[in-house]
Design a protein around this motif. Sequence first.
Motif, short mmCIF file in Angstrom:
data_model
loop_
_atom_site.label_atom_id
_atom_site.label_comp_id
_atom_site.label_asym_id
_atom_site.label_seq_id
_atom_site.Cartn_x
_atom_site.Cartn_y
_atom_site.Cartn_z
N THR A 1 0.86 -1.19 0.00
CA THR A 1 0.00 0.00 0.00
C THR A 1 0.89 1.23 0.00
O THR A 1 2.13 1.12 -0.01
CB THR A 1 -0.95 -0.01 1.22
OG1 THR A 1 -1.93 1.00 1.04
CG2 THR A 1 -0.23 0.22 2.53
N ARG B 1 -7.86 7.70 -0.72
CA ARG B 1 -9.07 6.87 -0.72
C ARG B 1 -9.84 6.91 0.59
O ARG B 1 -11.02 6.58 0.64
CB ARG B 1 -8.74 5.41 -1.05
CG ARG B 1 -7.99 5.15 -2.34
CD ARG B 1 -8.58 5.84 -3.54
NE ARG B 1 -9.89 5.31 -3.93
CZ ARG B 1 -10.73 5.90 -4.77
NH1 ARG B 1 -10.42 7.06 -5.31
NH2 ARG B 1 -11.87 5.34 -5.07
N CYS C 1 -20.34 -0.12 14.43
CA CYS C 1 -19.98 1.31 14.43
C CYS C 1 -21.13 2.22 14.86
O CYS C 1 -20.90 3.38 15.19
CB CYS C 1 -19.48 1.72 13.05
SG CYS C 1 -18.09 0.75 12.49
N ARG D 1 -4.83 -5.87 2.90
CA ARG D 1 -4.59 -4.42 2.80
C ARG D 1 -5.88 -3.61 2.77
O ARG D 1 -5.87 -2.41 3.03
CB ARG D 1 -3.73 -4.09 1.59
CG ARG D 1 -4.38 -4.35 0.24
CD ARG D 1 -3.48 -3.96 -0.90
NE ARG D 1 -4.13 -4.18 -2.18
CZ ARG D 1 -3.61 -3.81 -3.33
NH1 ARG D 1 -2.44 -3.23 -3.37
NH2 ARG D 1 -4.26 -4.04 -4.45
N GLY E 1 -15.90 -3.70 1.03
CA GLY E 1 -15.75 -2.26 1.23
C GLY E 1 -16.56 -1.38 0.31
O GLY E 1 -17.19 -0.41 0.75
N ARG E 2 -16.55 -1.75 -0.98
CA ARG E 2 -17.22 -0.89 -1.95
C ARG E 2 -18.73 -0.82 -1.68
O ARG E 2 -19.33 0.24 -1.73
CB ARG E 2 -16.95 -1.40 -3.36
CG ARG E 2 -16.65 -0.31 -4.34
CD ARG E 2 -16.25 -0.85 -5.70
NE ARG E 2 -14.97 -1.55 -5.67
CZ ARG E 2 -14.44 -2.15 -6.74
NH1 ARG E 2 -15.07 -2.14 -7.88
NH2 ARG E 2 -13.27 -2.77 -6.65
N ASN F 1 -14.54 7.14 6.48
CA ASN F 1 -13.85 7.48 5.24
C ASN F 1 -14.22 8.92 4.88
O ASN F 1 -15.40 9.27 4.85
CB ASN F 1 -14.33 6.50 4.14
CG ASN F 1 -13.57 6.69 2.86
OD1 ASN F 1 -13.33 7.81 2.41
ND2 ASN F 1 -13.18 5.58 2.26
N ARG G 1 -14.30 10.41 2.19
CA ARG G 1 -15.13 10.56 0.98
C ARG G 1 -16.61 10.35 1.31
O ARG G 1 -17.49 10.97 0.72
CB ARG G 1 -14.66 9.60 -0.11
CG ARG G 1 -13.28 9.98 -0.68
CD ARG G 1 -12.88 9.07 -1.81
NE ARG G 1 -12.65 7.71 -1.37
CZ ARG G 1 -13.12 6.61 -1.96
NH1 ARG G 1 -13.85 6.70 -3.06
NH2 ARG G 1 -12.85 5.41 -1.49
N ALA H 1 -21.66 -2.24 10.74
CA ALA H 1 -21.98 -3.63 10.41
C ALA H 1 -23.35 -3.97 10.97
O ALA H 1 -23.77 -3.46 12.01
CB ALA H 1 -20.92 -4.56 10.98
#
Length: 331
Positions: A32, A40, A116, A155, A223-224, A261, A263, A320
Amino acid sequence: MSKNYKSKIAGVGSYLPEKILSNADLEKIVETSDEWITERTGIKRRHIAAEGEYTSDLCYKATLKALSDAKMKPEDISMIIVATSSGDQVMPSTACVLQNKLGLSGIPGFDIAAACSGFIYAMSVADQFIKTGMFKNILVIGAEILNRYVNYKDRETCILFGDAAGAFILSRTDLSDEHGIFSTHLHADGEYGDLFVLPAGGSKIPFSKDVLDKNLHYVQMKGREIFRHAVRTLTVCCKEALEHNGFTSQQVDWVVPHQANIRILNSVAEYFEIPQDKVIVSLHETGNTSAASIPVAFDMAVQEGKIKKGQLLLLAAFGAGLTSGSALIRY
Ligand code: ACO
């Protein structure tokens, strides 16, 4: 049910372990780069609990700061709720371990597992107990040592998570008090449960050598897909909190979102036409600390002089489950 009480935040505190794992450190562990992680995710570093340091220890340190902020002693606490997915052990609850560390006995304590969104869930539960008049001062904590459930060969996940604890003391106040919680809203969509899982260690896949061989003791993430759901659910939660209380996004002083994140946070801010500098961001320093993320971000913003008493704050989380929730508060 008594209609004469509401909850307010009487004290806040947080604790970040001393050891820091930077993006440069991760470059030496997995393929990474600081550039990829920063671009990202927005994360620059995360704090990692020391060997022999447990989730209840993080809770204890955050609690002492919250008690000091509230000018209270441990004996003033009437109940303990710990939101965590990485408690000291499956049993007893981390809340009970913490109670003992605080030198208390007799008062109720339990853990909440909502990943979370756990801290928002815990706040909401505490709020109900206070509104009914059953308890006066409730210690609400979000705490995680998720790095112990992360595969440092993966990663996609190992760059995201950090360890931390954040604590609020929620206290009973009168309805006439301008400070306090206006509302909490909670949601879950179990059909998306497979997007973030810790497969082993429960009754479905108890620990065995096979678990270790197949790395089932580490978190697995899509993740996506989570990213997409996160933007949608956070937006829905923020909208619900504002509409329920008749506020507009322009009236909010600070949004304190779950720190996953940058973003995701920027997308939500854009949707609500909230300037990005009204969104509290601490993830560059902490990474994603799951249930700890909102109270830690909140406390850091108080320490930095951003969040001040009397301001209107919108807290919103996803995690989650998939779980999500919000709290609208006059601090
Ligand atoms: N370093 C370099 N490259 C990487 C890394 C990394 N650490 N991780 C993934 N990549 C690569 C991928 O392999 C992929 O390469 P390819 O195009 O050759 O296949 C490329 O980068 C892009 O991968 P994406 O998955 O599309 O990257 P994305 O932009 O979606 O970012 C991320 C990934 C950061 C995980 C993002 O999807 C995200 O933040 N999702 C939300 C995660 C989250 O919030 N999880 C926790 C909530 S759940 C809870 O309750 C704990």
